[in-house]
Design a protein around this motif. Structure first.
Motif, mmCIF file in Angstrom:
data_model
loop_
_atom_site.group_PDB
_atom_site.id
_atom_site.type_symbol
_atom_site.label_atom_id
_atom_site.label_comp_id
_atom_site.label_asym_id
_atom_site.label_seq_id
_atom_site.Cartn_x
_atom_site.Cartn_y
_atom_site.Cartn_z
ATOM 1 N N HIS A 1 0.839 -1.214 0.000
ATOM 2 C CA HIS A 1 0.000 0.000 0.000
ATOM 3 C C HIS A 1 0.868 1.257 0.000
ATOM 4 N N ALA A 2 0.263 2.329 -0.437
ATOM 5 C CA ALA A 2 0.970 3.604 -0.524
ATOM 6 C C ALA A 2 1.432 4.048 0.858
ATOM 7 N N GLN A 3 2.547 4.789 0.870
ATOM 8 C CA GLN A 3 3.140 5.218 2.136
ATOM 9 C C GLN A 3 2.151 6.030 2.980
ATOM 10 N N GLU A 4 1.339 6.881 2.365
ATOM 11 C CA GLU A 4 0.390 7.719 3.119
ATOM 12 C C GLU A 4 -0.662 6.872 3.806
ATOM 13 N N LEU A 5 -1.110 5.785 3.138
ATOM 14 C CA LEU A 5 -2.088 4.890 3.762
ATOM 15 C C LEU A 5 -1.459 4.181 4.956
ATOM 16 N N ARG A 6 -0.214 3.743 4.823
ATOM 17 C CA ARG A 6 0.455 3.015 5.896
ATOM 18 C C ARG A 6 0.715 3.939 7.092
ATOM 19 N N ILE A 7 1.125 5.249 6.798
ATOM 20 C CA ILE A 7 1.369 6.187 7.901
ATOM 21 C C ILE A 7 0.074 6.442 8.664
ATOM 22 N N ALA A 8 -1.047 6.673 7.934
ATOM 23 C CA ALA A 8 -2.329 6.939 8.588
ATOM 24 C C ALA A 8 -2.780 5.732 9.404
ATOM 25 N N ALA A 9 -2.563 4.497 8.863
ATOM 26 C CA ALA A 9 -2.986 3.297 9.584
ATOM 27 C C ALA A 9 -2.153 3.100 10.848
ATOM 28 N N LEU A 10 -0.813 3.315 10.752
ATOM 29 C CA LEU A 10 0.046 3.140 11.913
ATOM 30 C C LEU A 10 -0.276 4.173 12.987
ATOM 31 N N GLN A 11 -0.592 5.409 12.580
ATOM 32 C CA GLN A 11 -0.971 6.427 13.553
ATOM 33 C C GLN A 11 -2.263 6.043 14.262
ATOM 34 N N ALA A 12 -3.202 5.433 13.538
ATOM 35 C CA ALA A 12 -4.439 4.979 14.175
ATOM 36 C C ALA A 12 -4.162 3.831 15.129
ATOM 37 N N LEU A 13 -3.245 2.908 14.753
ATOM 38 C CA LEU A 13 -2.922 1.758 15.611
ATOM 39 C C LEU A 13 -2.197 2.188 16.880
ATOM 40 N N ILE A 14 -1.494 3.322 16.855
ATOM 41 C CA ILE A 14 -0.823 3.800 18.065
ATOM 42 C C ILE A 14 -1.845 4.062 19.157
ATOM 43 N N GLY A 15 -3.043 4.500 18.755
ATOM 44 C CA GLY A 15 -4.092 4.715 19.732
ATOM 45 C C GLY A 15 -4.816 3.449 20.116
ATOM 46 N N LEU A 16 -4.868 2.440 19.212
ATOM 47 C CA LEU A 16 -5.608 1.201 19.487
ATOM 48 C C LEU A 16 -4.704 0.138 20.135
ATOM 49 N N GLU A 17 -3.518 -0.120 19.584
ATOM 50 C CA GLU A 17 -2.571 -1.118 20.115
ATOM 51 C C GLU A 17 -1.195 -0.459 20.215
ATOM 52 N N PRO A 18 -0.988 0.369 21.210
ATOM 53 C CA PRO A 18 0.271 1.143 21.293
ATOM 54 C C PRO A 18 1.519 0.266 21.376
ATOM 55 N N ASP A 19 1.458 -0.866 22.095
ATOM 56 C CA ASP A 19 2.661 -1.724 22.233
ATOM 57 C C ASP A 19 3.047 -2.322 20.893
ATOM 58 N N TRP A 20 2.061 -2.882 20.195
ATOM 59 C CA TRP A 20 2.357 -3.491 18.889
ATOM 60 C C TRP A 20 2.859 -2.421 17.920
ATOM 61 N N ALA A 21 2.204 -1.264 17.919
ATOM 62 C CA ALA A 21 2.587 -0.214 16.989
ATOM 63 C C ALA A 21 4.004 0.266 17.263
ATOM 64 N N ARG A 22 4.396 0.356 18.565
ATOM 65 C CA ARG A 22 5.736 0.830 18.888
ATOM 66 C C ARG A 22 6.780 -0.186 18.419
ATOM 67 N N ASP A 23 6.472 -1.471 18.579
ATOM 68 C CA ASP A 23 7.423 -2.492 18.135
ATOM 69 C C ASP A 23 7.538 -2.535 16.613
ATOM 70 N N PHE A 24 6.399 -2.365 15.935
ATOM 71 C CA PHE A 24 6.414 -2.479 14.483
ATOM 72 C C PHE A 24 6.993 -1.220 13.828
ATOM 73 N N ALA A 25 6.936 -0.100 14.496
ATOM 74 C CA ALA A 25 7.387 1.148 13.891
ATOM 75 C C ALA A 25 8.852 1.079 13.486
ATOM 76 N N ALA A 26 9.658 0.370 14.253
ATOM 77 C CA ALA A 26 11.089 0.314 13.965
ATOM 78 C C ALA A 26 11.382 -0.379 12.640
ATOM 79 N N LYS A 27 10.519 -1.338 12.238
ATOM 80 C CA LYS A 27 10.761 -2.071 10.994
ATOM 81 C C LYS A 27 9.745 -1.713 9.901
ATOM 82 N N SER A 28 8.980 -0.656 10.135
ATOM 83 C CA SER A 28 7.910 -0.301 9.190
ATOM 84 C C SER A 28 8.407 0.498 8.005
ATOM 85 N N GLY A 29 9.633 1.038 8.109
ATOM 86 C CA GLY A 29 10.127 1.884 7.021
ATOM 87 C C GLY A 29 9.521 3.281 7.035
ATOM 88 N N ILE A 30 8.864 3.637 8.123
ATOM 89 C CA ILE A 30 8.231 4.971 8.256
ATOM 90 C C ILE A 30 9.084 5.815 9.194
#
Length: 1003
Positions: free
Chosen positions: A833-862
């Motif tokens: 998916h496009a980078q803008e869609l992935r950034i918006a989805a990850l920002q939403a997940l930070i509010g829903l699953e903050p632990d998972w989002a923090r771990d995935f952010a390092a390897k997300s390429g964002i």
């Protein structure tokens, strides 16, 4: 038209001349502004008196009043000072002739001093400057010719004296002196008396003479001498015994004779005339001791003719007469015809002397008086004696003749009223007839009032003067009896007003209210004249009714409203309508809402029976046009005044239009709630108007009503609005979406979901944004469908980004799976998916699953900087109706953008921006809602975006991005991230705080 043009141009010249002199004092005559003003004054003078005309222009001054060709000018303080300057310099007028030249007007202006100077120097300077001038003439004498001997006389005396012969100096005293008028009447009575023989002492010798009392004309001079009254004539009221000494009088209205001081004479007799002869060489009038008023006419061998009048002083011996007209002798009251005869005689006297001398004037007056019955003469004599007693030492303020005529009319009407011979309505008619007689006299002696009227000054009408004087003479008990009767309408409104105001001041409010109630009830009278006078009186006394008791306004309106429904007379309909409108306007001014409600109810009844009259009166009442004021007052006070809600209910359309307009402008939630509560109080009538407008009203009105209706009845909006939405222009759709969201209605999410498929594709991102702001889980299914790629017709990937941001604001755990799939999905080379869609989805997940989002952010390429610009959570309890959606970033260097789709493109300097829009200084103002294609210039790169313009400040405008390719959005995000210097937590905390306290500009 020529006269009007000359007057207009002349006034303009006087004003320009005054400005020219002011500029000369400030700057000097050589200054450019002074020279320019001189040219303007010259052109305006030439327009007033063009070359080749015969008449010039005369500028006069008397005191502080400027006159143009004899007509007073209504001037400002500067013009008054100019008039005072001319008067102090001894200049009565300045004459401008058509042959004037521009050089002469320049010399005239330069003659005025520019510094401090004595007024007397002005005349000297003007004379010197205008030497040899042919177009300007200075007049140092009064421009209206007059006799200096008449300086102290009243205007009426001056006019009369000017119309008579050479003997004006004495005759003007007779016109203004009741004592002299009394002597004229006595002489007229004496000429008709039946006395036998009289004796007198002439000046220049002590002789005696005898003659018949039936002597004819009177002529000769007034000198000093003693005389005795004639033998008994007709029985008169003056039957006294006393003594008096001779006077020293020279000259007189009879002839230019001369005489010497007389000595005391003695005699006795009743009113009569006697003819005597003596050896004297002069002629004179002396006072002798006599019982009554005797007139002696004698001739001496010296050629003189004398008139002797004996005026005695002492206890009266006459027998009082009966009847309302009381005297010292037996007499009967004058009839109405005799009163008219007296008034006619006074008018004739005021009119005599045109081209005649004083002798002829006095003779004609005596002839008029001799033709009146004896009772009429006695009546007139007593009236003059009363005036003489009121002003024994000085002249009256106005003509004695007019005062005398008014005094007789008032006294006769009052006596007839008090005796019960006539009622108050007949008195009014009687006064009207006598006033028409007196008007003839006023036309002769009232030139001063005519000048005041021509000058635009208010002068009380003579009929009003008679009415007021008659009312002042009525006893207190008589006033109350009349005002509480069915004939109260006969009393002039000013008299009623003054009497009721006096009652209120003295604390007798109950009696005042009773009188006003009775007066208003006269509108139901069977007499047309009574209804006419009552309607006119109520119009004049509207303020008094409101002051005494506001309920009286309602009672008076009830009488007028019922009469308006049944009145057949066209003229009366006009008067009753005017009174109804006037009382309604007074109720509006006094904020008497119950009375306004009654007025609206009455006019509705009139419309049912007479639609034309009702429709024409409703806008004139002034209630509907004041609804905005009423609404503002209620909103400021946080509660409606007593009765206001009922008035608004009776005008649901106007009330709802005003409330909707103010609701749409609200920026604070508290204000919006107060407006919606006030609208809810108006009941079903107002709500029905909102529904009908949204369902089928004009687009402009439907747009304005949607927000308020969303609060009061969201189900109606959901039913009626979607089917109409597709026919609305984009700007209207944009406004409706924002109003529905700002309404704060619990069901607004459902309304927005219904509108989504009916709006323009450019408006769809705004709808999705507002759905996310509601935080309603009802939208979860539709948002997930859009995120998965099932887009509405015409929508693009930008709508998917907005849907993901909306899911993040809703905080629904059910969306976690979809969001993780968008972030994690990969393809052979890179992410799926496009980078803008992935950034918006990850920002939403930070509010829903903050632990998972923090771990995935390092390897997300964002990048971490990209995640810093996350959508803001909208606080549910914010005091603002609209709040920020994204973090604002102040740019270190303004970014230039240009529009590319407008006929006349504009340039923007963007100073502050966010992912949803920004603020910019703009080269020209654009209407809110304008669709613009923006090209942002970032060095060698450009960023394309589609935006809608919003109002913000006078010099700046806001813009909201409604469409953007995802690649362009990534470049735009990078621009904002580079300017965002704060760390993610600090920036987020600051943005959260600002989101609560800062409103979003609305279109």
């Amino acid at each position: 038209m020529i006269a009007n043009h000359k007057s207009t141009s002349g006034r303009a010249f006087v004003r320009s001349l005054n400005i020219l002199l002011k500029f000369a004092r400030l700057y000097g005559f050589e200054h450019a502004r002074t020279i320019e003003q001189l040219d303007i004054a010259w052109r305006e003078l030439r327009e007033a008196i063009p070359t080749g005309t015969d008449n010039g222009l005369m500028l006069g001054a008397t005191g502080s009043q400027l006159l143009l060709d004899g007509v007073p000018l209504e001037g400002a303080p500067a013009e008054k000072q100019f008039a005072q300057l001319l008067s102090a310099a001894g200049l009565a007028s300045i004459q401008f002739f058509p042959c004037i030249t521009q050089d002469e007007i320049g010399r005239f202006a330069r003659a005025f001093p520019t510094g401090k100077a004595k007024p007397t120097e002005l005349a000297i300077q003007l004379k010197a400057a205008l030497t040899g001038a042919q177009g300007i003439r200075l007049n140092e004498v009064c421009f209206i010719a007059t006799d200096s001997r008449l300086k102290e006389a009243s205007m009426a005396a001056q006019l009369a004296a000017a119309s008579l012969g050479e003997d004006q100096n004495e005759f003007k005293k007779w016109l203004n002196d009741p004592h002299k008028l009394l002597e004229l009447i006595a002489a007229a009575q004496g000429s008709r008396s039946g006395g036998m023989v009289g004796s007198g002492t002439g000046a220049g010798g002590l002789g005696s003479g005898s003659g018949d009392a039936t002597a004819g004309s009177v002529s000769g001079g007034i000198g000093g001498g003693g005389g005795a009254g004639g033998n008994a004539g007709t029985l008169g009221e003056f039957s006294v015994t006393g003594a008096s000494s001779g006077g020293t009088l020279t000259g007189g209205p009879y002839a230019a004779g001369s005489g010497v001081a007389g000595v005391a004479g003695q005699g006795a007799g009743a009113s009569g005339a006697g003819l005597g002869a003596g050896p004297g060489g002069g002629a004179g009038l002396g006072a002798g001791l006599g019982a009554g008023l005797g007139v002696g006419l004698g001739a001496g061998p010296g050629g003189g003719v004398g008139l002797g009048v004996g005026l005695g002083a002492g206890p009266g011996g006459g027998r009082a007469g009966s009847g309302p007209w009381r005297g010292t002798g037996q007499s009967a009251g004058p009839s109405e015809d005799e009163i008219y005869g007296i008034l006619g005689a006074l008018t004739s006297f005021g009119n005599v002397g045109a081209g005649q001398g004083g002798v002829a004037a006095a003779g004609e007056f005596q002839e008029q008086m001799s033709q009146l019955p004896g009772t009429a003469q006695d009546t007139l004599k007593r009236a003059i004696a009363g005036l003489a007693a009121q002003a024994p030492e000085g002249q009256p303020d106005e003509s004695v003749l007019v005062k005398l005529a008014e005094h007789l009319a008032i006294r006769f009407a009052l006596e007839r009223f008090e005796s019960g011979e006539v009622k108050v309505n007949a008195v009014r008619q009687m006064l009207d007839r006598m006033n028409s007689e007196i008007d003839n006299l006023r036309k002769i002696l009232g030139a001063h009032e005519d000048k005041m009227t021509d000058a635009g000054m208010m002068v009380e009408s003579h009929r009003e003067i008679l009415d007021r004087q008659f009312w002042a003479a009525v006893p207190e008990s008589g006033k109350q009896a009349v005002l509480m009767s069915g004939d109260a309408w006969c009393i002039p409104p000013k008299n009623v007003q003054s009497y009721v105001a006096h009652l209120i001041e003295t604390g007798d409010v109950a009696q005042a209210i009773s009188i006003l109630q009775n007066y208003a009830s006269c509108a139901d009278s069977d007499e047309a004249d009574a209804r006419k006078k009552t309607a006119m009186g109520l119009s004049e006394m509207a303020a008094l009714y409101a002051k005494a008791d506001p309920k009286l306004l309602g009672e008076a309106l009830r009488h007028l409203g019922l009469r308006l429904s049944v009145e057949q007379d066209v003229d009366l309909q006009t008067l009753v309508s005017a009174a109804f409108v006037r009382l309604s306007q007074e109720a509006v001014t006094s904020r008497c809402f119950p009375v306004m409600e009654q007025a609206l109810d009455l006019i509705s009844g009139v419309e049912a029976q007479r639609p034309g009259i009702g429709r024409s009166l409703r806008p004139k009442m002034g209630i509907e046009e004041r609804i905005p004021e009423f609404v503002d007052e209620a909103l400021r006070a946080r509660q409606a005044a007593a009765g206001m809600t009922n008035v608004l209910k009776m005008l649901p359309q106007t009330a709802m239009e005003q409330l909707s307009m103010r609701f749409n402008r609200c920026s604070l939630r508290e204000d919006a709630e107060h407006i919606s509560n006030l609208a809810a109080d108006l009941g079903e009538e107002g709500l029905q108007y909102l529904r009908s407008t949204v369902r089928g009203g004009p687009i402009t009105e439907a747009v304005e009503m949607t927000g308020l209706l969303s609060t009061l009845d969201p189900d109606a909006v959901e039913v009626f609005l979607p089917s109409r939405m597709k026919d609305f222009p984009r700007t209207s759709q944009d406004r409706i979406v924002r109003q529905v969201s700002a309404s704060g209605a619990p069901g607004r999410c459902r309304i927005l979901l219904e509108l989504l498929d009916h709006v323009d594709p450019l408006i769809m991102p705004l709808v999705i944004d507002e759905i996310g702001v509601t935080g309603d889980r009802e939208a979860l299914g539709r948002l997930l469908t859009i995120v998965d790629g099932d887009l509405p017709t015409g929508a693009g990937p930008y709508l998917q980004v907005k849907s993901i941001e909306a899911l993040g604001r809703i905080h629904a755990p059910e969306s976690t799976t979809t969001l993780r799939r968008i972030v994690e999905a990969k393809k052979m080379f890179g992410w799926a998916h496009a980078q803008e869609l992935r950034i918006a989805a990850l920002q939403a997940l930070i509010g829903l699953e903050p632990d998972w989002a923090r771990d995935f952010a390092a390897k997300s390429g964002i990048d971490r900087e990209d995640l810093a610009l996350a959508p803001l959570d909208v606080m549910a309890n914010s005091k603002f109706v609209r709040q920020r959606r994204h973090t604002r970033v102040r740019l270190h260097k303004p970014v230039t953008a240009v529009s590319t789709n407008l006929k006349e493109n504009c340039r923007l300097e963007i100073k502050t921006a966010s992912l949803s829009g920004g603020f910019a200084s703009i080269s020209r103002h654009l209407p809110p809602g304008t669709h613009v294609q923006l090209k942002l210039q970032l060095g060698l790169r450009n960023v394309q975006a589609t935006a809608l313009m919003r109002d913000y400040r006078a010099q700046d405008m806001a813009f909201e991005i409604v469409d953007m390719s995802l690649d362009e959005r990534s470049k735009y995000r990078r621009l904002l991230a580079d300017n965002h210097s704060a760390s993610i937590p600090v920036a987020k905390a600051k943005s959260q705080s600002e989101a609560v306290e800062t409103p979003v500009p609305s279109s």
